[in-house]
Design an enzyme around this catalytic site. Structure first.
Site, PDB file in Angstrom:
ATOM      1  N   SER A 152      24.007 111.836  32.985  1.00 30.28           N
ATOM      2  CA  SER A 152      25.123 113.218  32.998  1.00 30.28           C
ATOM      3  C   SER A 152      26.129 113.093  33.991  1.00 30.28           C
ATOM      4  O   SER A 152      26.526 111.883  34.536  1.00 30.28           O
ATOM      5  CB  SER A 152      24.156 114.267  32.950  1.00 30.28           C
ATOM      6  OG  SER A 152      24.708 115.201  32.332  1.00 30.28           O
ATOM      7  N   ASP A 197      24.158 112.202  21.272  1.00 36.50           N
ATOM      8  CA  ASP A 197      24.738 112.966  22.385  1.00 36.50           C
ATOM      9  C   ASP A 197      25.929 113.420  22.292  1.00 36.50           C
ATOM     10  O   ASP A 197      26.838 112.587  22.416  1.00 36.50           O
ATOM     11  CB  ASP A 197      24.478 112.184  23.820  1.00 36.50           C
ATOM     12  CG  ASP A 197      24.705 113.023  24.840  1.00 36.50           C
ATOM     13  OD1 ASP A 197      25.054 114.169  24.725  1.00 36.50           O
ATOM     14  OD2 ASP A 197      24.920 112.163  26.012  1.00 36.50           O
ATOM     15  N   HIS A 210      21.100 112.727  25.073  1.00 33.53           N
ATOM     16  CA  HIS A 210      21.553 112.738  26.190  1.00 33.53           C
ATOM     17  C   HIS A 210      20.487 112.238  27.276  1.00 33.53           C
ATOM     18  O   HIS A 210      19.499 112.579  27.344  1.00 33.53           O
ATOM     19  CB  HIS A 210      21.697 114.211  26.887  1.00 33.53           C
ATOM     20  CG  HIS A 210      22.727 114.395  27.813  1.00 33.53           C
ATOM     21  ND1 HIS A 210      24.055 113.994  27.942  1.00 33.53           N
ATOM     22  CD2 HIS A 210      22.406 115.087  28.884  1.00 33.53           C
ATOM     23  CE1 HIS A 210      24.545 114.404  29.154  1.00 33.53           C
ATOM     24  NE2 HIS A 210      23.734 115.130  29.765  1.00 33.53           N
TER      25      HIS A 210
END
Ligand SMILES: *[C@@H]1O[C@H](CO)[C@@H](O)[C@H](O)[C@H]1NC(C)=O
Ligand SMILES: *[C@@H]1O[C@H](CO)[C@@H](O)[C@H](O)[C@H]1NC(C)=O
Ligand SMILES: *[C@@H]1O[C@H](CO)[C@@H](O)[C@H](O)[C@H]1NC(C)=O
Length: 506
Positions: free
Chosen positions: A180, A438, A463
């Site tokens: 991320s 995602d 994700h």
């Protein structure tokens, strides 16, 4: 993105359920935190926890001003259990917008990859998050020392300092890992400090800053309709119907609103338009979370589960299934009701008391206002949610909380892309890994930009899934993706052997 605690090492302090601390905050970040917490606690532990220790580094608060003497303590973790010095590589797990616990060097990336190459595993908590918050760090005057540029300077200084502490030789290549926002940091660490970081694996890294992130909900909508993860066009339509029903009922009389409040288990009255918007935001987060964390350990709902609930009771009205989903998520998160007070959300963003929560809600919001934007809107024709939430309302929050004007936020976002290169960072030896389920993948690098800038987009994957420990139920795309990460690392570590040499060769 493994965070949180190993009870043996940290005691009960870090284990306090963080969501009891406050009742506001976004449901999506809560869900993310819950997923990371559960993943840190569950699954097999790789290696012996006794080879893991935590430590602190004194770092300059302002690394770009040598006349500023102030410093703060930054936490790191180290796992020496697999290390084969003198030239075993160093796997550096870079922390993002939350706290890092010992599991950050034990499992997932890079803990799982370490034994094969005899790597020393290190992790570095991000400044201003977790336990690495400077004194009075959440006050506005201090927050100006919070940015990705500062975090990267910390990484560089940690490389040098930890090399001294652990006697890491120049022939040990450093590989950065992150997921991320921290995936972006891993890529940028290689981009900005190539003499220190040999290569990077950037998982689900939204390297493109974006003010109006309406494409997030375009992917949410597409994923809800994707049969590969148990979605269907019918499910997507049912979600859209539920939100349009919510919109309708919120605009009816106060009695309808009072009934709705108890039906969706909102914590407070839904009379004020800003509280209605807050409720819609939380419910959007509930659906977005099911997509973003699809099929992950710790996620209360995935796309299949959500679609099942939504469609099962459709005959009893458009909100019936959503109600069940709310019930399930509240129960999992240990929340008594669905936060719906704008004032409470604002108060939380303004709260400067130093809580070592892993949420870091105020800090991350500051970074969105000063670097990244990422404000999710519903402009896309396919967006299944309420269209009430505007970009300007979200930008207004930056002004309300930090006194930052919409223009300055827009300029900051542009500068971030100028500084890092957005989706064309031009860094070599960075592997970008993304999943097509995602919603964040659209801001990342999806296609190889050259032979030394490889990228993969894994089908049916959400994700940061590649960072979690492998499971038999993993989609085939993810399974294959993990193998390709290993193959790529093999190539880069071979190159390091040739280029960096071992001390004996020199
Ligand atoms: C650098 O630090 C010194 C000492 O704290 C301070 O007086 C000065 O204003 C700082 N310069 C910048 C550009 O922040
Ligand atoms: C540090 O590592 C080198 C090999 O890279 C070794 O020769 C030396 O003895 C080590 N020093 C200490 C203090 O462990
Ligand atoms: C709704 O509003 C009316 C008029 O403002 C008021 O008399 C009534 O008590 C309200 N009902 C509820 C349930 O709040």
């Amino acid at each position: 993105m493994a965070r949180a605690a190993l009870p043996l090492l940290l005691g009960p302090l870090l284990l306090a359920p963080l969501w009891e601390v406050s009742t506001a905050g976004s449901l999506l970040s809560r869900l993310g935190d819950h997923v990371r917490e559960v993943q840190a606690r569950s699954g097999q532990r790789l290696g012996d926890p006794s080879s893991v220790t935590g430590g602190w580094l004194w770092q300059p608060l302002d690394p770009f001003n040598s006349s500023d003497p102030r410093s703060f303590r930054q936490r790191y973790w180290v796992n020496v259990g697999h290390w084969r010095p003198p030239d075993g590589p160093v796997f550096l797990h870079i922390g993002g917008e939350g706290s890092l616990g010992p599991s950050s060097v034990l499992k997932g990336h890079p803990g799982a990859l370490a034994p094969h190459w005899g790597a020393l595993v290190l992790s570095l908590e991000h400044r201003f998050y977790g336990w690495s918050i400077p004194p009075r760090g959440l006050e506005e005057a201090q927050l100006r020392f919070l940015s990705s540029r500062h975090a990267l300077a910390d990484v560089a200084s940690a490389c040098l300092r930890l090399s001294g502490i652990y006697n890491i030789s120049a022939s040990s290549p450093w590989i950065a890992f992150g997921g991320s926002y921290a995936g972006s940091l891993a890529a940028w660490a290689r981009l900005k400090y190539p003499h220190l970081i040999w290569a990077a694996v950037a998982s689900s890294a939204p390297v493109q800053a974006q003010l109006d992130f309406s494409s997030y909900n375009r992917v949410v909508s597409r994923s809800l309709a994707d049969p590969a993860v148990g979605g269907s066009p019918k499910c997507q339509r049912a979600v859209a119907q539920a939100f349009s029903e919510l919109d309708d009922r919120l605009s009816e009389g106060n009695e309808t609103r009072a009934a709705l409040q108890s039906e969706v288990r909102a914590c407070g009255s839904l009379e004020a338009p800003e509280d209605q918007a807050e409720l819609l935001e939380q419910l959007e987060g509930l659906v977005g979370g099911a997509v973003q964390y699809d099929q992950q350990v710790g996620a209360p709902l995935d796309v299949r589960g959500l679609c099942h609930l939504i469609l099962a009771k459709q005959s009893r009205g458009p909100l019936s299934g959503l109600r069940d989903a709310i019930q399930l998520v509240l129960q999992t998160l240990g929340l008594p009701c669905l936060p719906s007070s704008k004032a409470a959300a604002l108060a939380e963003l303004r709260d400067t008391s130093p809580q070592a929560t892993s949420l870091g809600y105020r800090q991350w919001f500051y970074q969105t206002c000063t670097e990244f934007g990422y404000y999710v809107t519903c402009k896309d024709p396919g967006c299944p949610f309420s269209r009430r939430k505007t970009l300007s309302a979200q930008l207004q929050l930056c002004a309300q909380v930090f006194g930052l004007s919409p223009t300055s936020v827009a300029q900051a976002v542009n500068w971030t892309n100028t500084y890092y290169g957005g989706r064309s960072p031009g860094a070599t030896r960075v592997l970008f890994v993304n999943g097509n389920i995602d919603p964040w993948h659209v801001l990342s690098v999806l296609q190889a930009l050259g032979p030394s800038e490889p990228a993969m987009l894994l089908r049916g994957t959400s994700h940061c899934s590649d960072m979690a420990p492998p499971r038999p139920s993993d989609p085939p795309g993810l399974h294959l993706g993990r193998q390709r990460i290993v193959q790529q690392l093999e190539v880069w570590l071979q190159e390091a052997k040739v280029d960096l040499g071992s001390p004996g060769d020199q």
